[in-house]
Design an enzyme around this catalytic site. Sequence first.
Site: not given
Length: 213
Positions: A12, A87, A159, A170
């Site tokens: 994305k 989301r 990250r 996730r």
Amino acid sequence: MLVLMGPPGVGKGTQAARLEAALGLPQVSTGALLRAARRDGSALGVEAAKFMDAGNLVPDEVVVALISRRLAESDAQAGAILDGFPRTVSQAESLDSMLKAKNRSVDRALLLTVDETAVIDRILGRRTCMQCNSVFHIRSKPPRVAGTCDACGSELISRKDDNEEAIRTRLATYRASTEPVVGFYRSHGVLREVDGGQTVDKVFEGLQGALNH
Ligand code: AP5
Ligand code: MG
């Protein structure tokens, strides 16, 4: 308004940056806004970090307030490329009301798909610039100098949520909370799917085609 959707690591951020350059609309990433808030040490950033590091969603009201402020800025008045928002169906409904108040709507929701084993490799090899949000990969898109951002010269990092345990959470969160948003946009007739498992250039071509159909 364009929405770019898909599971963690599908590309994305990579594609939103290309669309930004091609369409002249700003990339608005809730993940990047939240990470910037954390870097600045704001209360919102510190609170959000607890959810993000574990791979859980930050509460709807927090991200909706964040996106509402961001979309009120001058560069977003002609539209934006939303990367990682909405989301949840509740976020999608809030976005619709926000846009309706300005006589606007979501023109396209572009869904990138890819198989889960590929995204784990993509995420574990990713290196991110926390200053300008540029994204690299140690094999498929290495920076010119290891550990240094090609675009701004800042340090590249992994990250905090780019570890296998958080990635699994996730992915599960995506299936449970975000996949219903795909149905939401499909029922509104604005959803288009693009195979995110191809090369970055091919995915970009697919997205440009999907914008025109
Ligand atoms: P966010 O930052 O949005 O993370 P994410 O959705 O998990 O997605 P990623 O950024 O990991 O992946 P990406 O799809 O952008 O892929 P990328 O282009 O980097 O959100 C993080 C957290 O913030 C969430 O977990 C949540 O806690 C919170 N949050 C954010 N938004 C929220 C919201 N709306 N509501 C509630 N909470 C929210 O690519 C990945 C790697 O693959 C890179 O190394 C790249 O170089 C490589 N790559 C990309 N494309 C290709 C390709 N075609 N071929 C080969 N390699 C590729
Ligand atoms: Mg991203």
